[in-house]
Design a protein around this motif. Sequence first.
Motif, PDB file in Angstrom:
ATOM      1  N   GLU A  26      -2.413  -9.517   2.445  1.00 17.35           N
ATOM      2  CA  GLU A  26      -1.022  -9.157   2.177  1.00 17.35           C
ATOM      3  C   GLU A  26      -0.155 -10.419   2.155  1.00 17.35           C
ATOM      4  O   GLU A  26      -0.276 -11.281   3.026  1.00 17.35           O
ATOM      5  CB  GLU A  26      -0.492  -8.170   3.235  1.00 17.35           C
ATOM      6  CG  GLU A  26       0.854  -7.562   2.815  1.00 17.35           C
ATOM      7  CD  GLU A  26       1.440  -6.586   3.835  1.00 17.35           C
ATOM      8  OE1 GLU A  26       0.984  -6.573   4.994  1.00 17.35           O
ATOM      9  OE2 GLU A  26       2.372  -5.844   3.467  1.00 17.35           O
ATOM     10  N   ASP A  41       1.057   1.990   6.398  1.00 18.07           N
ATOM     11  CA  ASP A  41       0.701   2.892   5.296  1.00 18.07           C
ATOM     12  C   ASP A  41      -0.117   4.084   5.814  1.00 18.07           C
ATOM     13  O   ASP A  41       0.187   5.255   5.537  1.00 18.07           O
ATOM     14  CB  ASP A  41      -0.121   2.132   4.250  1.00 18.07           C
ATOM     15  CG  ASP A  41       0.533   0.812   3.866  1.00 18.07           C
ATOM     16  OD1 ASP A  41       0.980   0.682   2.741  1.00 18.07           O
ATOM     17  OD2 ASP A  41       0.617  -0.098   4.735  1.00 18.07           O
ATOM     18  N   ASP A  84       1.654  -7.185  -2.049  1.00 16.30           N
ATOM     19  CA  ASP A  84       1.644  -6.092  -1.062  1.00 16.30           C
ATOM     20  C   ASP A  84       0.264  -5.433  -1.060  1.00 16.30           C
ATOM     21  O   ASP A  84       0.110  -4.247  -1.352  1.00 16.30           O
ATOM     22  CB  ASP A  84       2.740  -5.080  -1.386  1.00 16.30           C
ATOM     23  CG  ASP A  84       3.034  -4.188  -0.184  1.00 16.30           C
ATOM     24  OD1 ASP A  84       2.378  -4.360   0.865  1.00 16.30           O
ATOM     25  OD2 ASP A  84       3.909  -3.321  -0.299  1.00 16.30           O
ATOM     26  N   ASP A 124      -2.028  -4.500   1.116  1.00 17.22           N
ATOM     27  CA  ASP A 124      -2.469  -3.351   1.913  1.00 17.22           C
ATOM     28  C   ASP A 124      -1.960  -2.055   1.288  1.00 17.22           C
ATOM     29  O   ASP A 124      -2.632  -1.027   1.324  1.00 17.22           O
ATOM     30  CB  ASP A 124      -2.006  -3.482   3.364  1.00 17.22           C
ATOM     31  CG  ASP A 124      -0.504  -3.467   3.507  1.00 17.22           C
ATOM     32  OD1 ASP A 124       0.194  -4.032   2.632  1.00 17.22           O
ATOM     33  OD2 ASP A 124      -0.008  -2.878   4.482  1.00 17.22           O
ATOM     34  N   THR A 125      -0.788  -2.109   0.679  1.00 19.54           N
ATOM     35  CA  THR A 125      -0.203  -0.896   0.102  1.00 19.54           C
ATOM     36  C   THR A 125      -0.787  -0.595  -1.281  1.00 19.54           C
ATOM     37  O   THR A 125      -1.080   0.568  -1.586  1.00 19.54           O
ATOM     38  CB  THR A 125       1.331  -1.018   0.065  1.00 19.54           C
ATOM     39  OG1 THR A 125       1.786  -1.340   1.381  1.00 19.54           O
ATOM     40  CG2 THR A 125       1.967   0.277  -0.395  1.00 19.54           C
TER      41      THR A 125
HETATM   42 MN    MN Z   1       2.317  -3.290   2.624  1.00 26.33          MN
END
Ligand code: MN
Length: 310
Positions: A39, A72, A254, A256-257
Amino acid sequence: MGNSESLKNEAKSQPHVLNRARAAYLGLAIGDALGATTEFMTPGEIKVAYKVHRKIIGGGWLYLKPGQVTDDTEMSLALGRALLASEAWDRKGIADNFLAWMRSQPVDIGATCRRGIRDYMFKGQLETPYNDWDAGNGAAMRMMPVALFTLGHDELLSRYAKEQAHLTHNHVLSDAACLVIGRMVHRSIFGCNRFELHELTRELVAEYHTFRFNNYRGNASSYVVDTLQTVFHYLFTTGSFEECLIGVVNQGGDADTTGAIAGMIAGAFYGLEEIPARWLKKLNREVREEVEAQASRLVKLSPWGCSRLE
Ligand code: MN
Ligand code: MN
């Protein structure tokens, strides 16, 4: 006769639906845990550090343990818990759970989510007013339990997607993203093909041109348009769950998302058998157990499930 035949086919499809629902939720958590490592990195930095990042090793800017998840997955689980506790749609229950989660000092929390939860805490506000700056991906990343809870009912999906989103994010592009993610999960769980999945993205692009993702430019920020373009690009240019997730998290930003959202859709699309065992094994055990339990129970409560499953 025809009717009993279709009932038989339906009974056969039930294990597949549960399999894919679980795979979607596990995919979310795996994408989150895998992507958290990269990230806010650039693709160049990732290449220098890992060549190709493909292992759940934790670390990253949050210094995570291997297999640990972030907001998340945590917000998704908090939302899912509220629905399972009430066995009904319960916006206040969801807000209460978000608040309890915020107070538990989570490892990460987005600024827009924090603002929405604080407005609930101080004013009891369940719908944040429209805001031009609310087009982040914080509402889209927690769509998993909503998609499962509304399985088999597109109108409920549209309504609840918006209601959950507006607890913290109120923006047309965030709303549209939440809905298309829910729809892609719904269709995938029922075994749609790649073309049908792509069709949903075309409907979205027809309404909001900004989501166009051919000639992908590599922006993987937390702006929900960048996030979905990244997810769609890798979803449609790869041929497996593993390849899709590796592509997404090596794009950085971003990660991880984008990983979490790609994981939901690809998990539902490819099914449990396609999730690499090494990733499942690494995922935090309590998270894995809760994710699997929530997936089955939410499907059972859904319009599709309550008429078919015990
Ligand atoms: Mn994220
Ligand atoms: Mn996160």
